[in-house]
Design a protein around this motif. Structure first.
Motif, mmCIF file in Angstrom:
data_model
loop_
_atom_site.group_PDB
_atom_site.id
_atom_site.type_symbol
_atom_site.label_atom_id
_atom_site.label_comp_id
_atom_site.label_asym_id
_atom_site.label_seq_id
_atom_site.Cartn_x
_atom_site.Cartn_y
_atom_site.Cartn_z
ATOM 1 N N TRP A 193 19.739 45.491 -7.151
ATOM 2 C CA TRP A 193 20.719 44.715 -7.898
ATOM 3 C C TRP A 193 20.303 44.547 -9.359
ATOM 4 O O TRP A 193 21.128 44.680 -10.273
ATOM 5 C CB TRP A 193 20.902 43.338 -7.256
ATOM 6 N N VAL A 284 23.178 45.508 -2.711
ATOM 7 C CA VAL A 284 23.690 44.563 -1.728
ATOM 8 C C VAL A 284 25.020 43.992 -2.208
ATOM 9 O O VAL A 284 25.180 43.644 -3.368
ATOM 10 C CB VAL A 284 22.676 43.425 -1.493
ATOM 11 N N VAL A 286 27.236 41.047 -1.689
ATOM 12 C CA VAL A 286 27.466 39.698 -1.187
ATOM 13 C C VAL A 286 28.966 39.420 -1.254
ATOM 14 O O VAL A 286 29.615 39.743 -2.254
ATOM 15 C CB VAL A 286 26.690 38.671 -2.026
ATOM 16 N N ALA A 291 29.369 34.440 -3.066
ATOM 17 C CA ALA A 291 28.608 34.565 -4.304
ATOM 18 C C ALA A 291 29.086 33.565 -5.345
ATOM 19 O O ALA A 291 28.277 32.930 -6.045
ATOM 20 C CB ALA A 291 28.730 35.992 -4.841
ATOM 21 N N VAL A 315 21.613 36.665 -3.017
ATOM 22 C CA VAL A 315 21.239 37.996 -2.509
ATOM 23 C C VAL A 315 20.103 37.874 -1.498
ATOM 24 O O VAL A 315 20.149 38.445 -0.402
ATOM 25 C CB VAL A 315 20.834 38.929 -3.671
ATOM 26 N N TYR A 318 21.319 36.161 1.668
ATOM 27 C CA TYR A 318 22.198 37.066 2.417
ATOM 28 C C TYR A 318 21.376 38.075 3.218
ATOM 29 O O TYR A 318 21.650 38.327 4.393
ATOM 30 C CB TYR A 318 23.120 37.774 1.438
#
Length: 345
Positions: A193, A284, A286, A291, A315, A318
């Motif tokens: 990310w 990822v 989310v 988020a 993140v 999750y």
């Protein structure tokens, strides 16, 4: 007698948990800075890995080389554009009151800046001086936190295994494998990310600067820099980053303000539909509502740092929920971002 001892033991455990929660709450700012240092360590470690793989830099020198390159780029930007950006930022700060005033007048709200000035004058010179001193202290505190995060991030990046092992040993021995695997998956998801987000931020900053310069906004470099930096915050960042440019547009003309809104919208569409999908194919994802609530909740609970780190914390949460609860506790088959094929079996 045994019942009394057991009751006292449970009371002490409950008090210990409450005390620990209060300590964590008191240290929430420090813990968020520590999380920022972890993000910084991931960036430096990823840069060092890239230097090892593509530039054939020896592993023992890769991190120092990455830190040196970061320092050179930072100093170079300050020397090349520091004076210009500082001047333009001053122009933005000085021009924003007039921009807000023009915008409020266009909405029929009258002269807002006079009311703000009157509020300051009502407090007297002492109140104004106290506010200015508070702003200066906030800026200095922010710079101190920034350098703390950078230095701590370098220390973590230099010895990641030491820090991971220390954290793993806080858990029972039979849980070491699960904890280590979960930390690795979270770190990989954050790395994916972060890299994609930094690329997107750079593209947004460059595109915004060019667009604002073509439109004819004052201080396009400063406004582009603000747009790029604030883009670190998903969902809310693009709006917050475009707001100063739109307000500055009203100081020129309503037409310029409209073109600024169009430019900001087009740039965000390019980022969301072209740039980010290209650089974040394995990142990822989310759920957007989750988020957004994570970012808002972080800002409400922890202020500015909660707003900045709300999404990366989401993140991590999750990934941990999917791995430790959905996959390992419930036994449901689900892909875990950042998990290697060997760890998924």
């Amino acid at each position: 007698m045994l019942d009394d001892v057991e009751f006292i033991r449970k009371i002490l455990i409950a008090l210990g948990i409450i005390l620990l929660a209060l300590i964590f709450w008191k240290l929430s700012g420090v813990l968020l800075l520590a999380f920022g240092a972890i993000l910084t360590a991931i960036i430096f470690h990823s840069a060092a890995e890239a230097l090892e793989r593509y530039a054939r830099v020896p592993s023992r020198w890769s991190l120092a080389t990455a830190a040196f390159i970061f320092l050179v780029i930072l100093v170079g930007l300050v020397l090349l554009f520091g004076a210009q950006i500082r001047t333009q930022l001053s122009g933005v700060i000085q021009g924003l009151p007039a921009a807000i005033n023009d915008f409020s007048k266009s909405l029929g709200l009258g002269d807002v800046t006079d009311e703000i000035s009157q509020a300051f004058n009502d407090q007297g010179s002492g109140g104004l001086a106290a506010r200015l001193a508070g702003i200066g202290g906030t800026i200095l505190g922010g710079l101190g936190d920034f350098f703390l995060v950078i230095v701590a991030g370098l220390y973590i990046a230099a010895a990641p295994k030491t820090h991971v092992d220390g954290l793993v040993k806080l858990f029972p021995v039979n849980q070491h494998r699960r904890v280590r695997s979960s930390l690795h998956a979270s770190g990989e998801a954050l790395k994916l990310w972060l890299v994609s987000q930094l690329i997107a931020m750079t593209c947004v900053g460059v595109l915004s600067t060019i667009a604002y310069w073509l439109i004819g906004l004052p201080s396009p470099f400063a406004l582009g820099l603000i747009a790029g930096l604030v883009d670190f915050i998903p969902f809310l960042g693009p709006i917050l980053g475009a707001l100063p440019a739109v307000l500055m547009g009203f100081t020129v003309s309503s037409e310029v303000a409209i073109w600024t809104i169009v430019a900001a919208f087009v740039i965000q569409q390019i980022e969301g539909n072209i740039i980010f999908p290209l650089v974040a194919r394995k990142v990822v994802t989310v759920p957007p509502a989750l988020a957004l609530f994570a970012i808002v909740a972080g800002s409400v609970l922890f202020g500015t740092y909660g707003l900045i780190f709300g999404f990366p914390l989401a993140v991590v949460a999750y990934v941990l929920v999917k791995k430790l609860y959905v996959k390992e506790t419930l036994g449901e088959e689900t892909p875990v971002p950042g998990e290697t094929p060997a760890e998924s079996h």
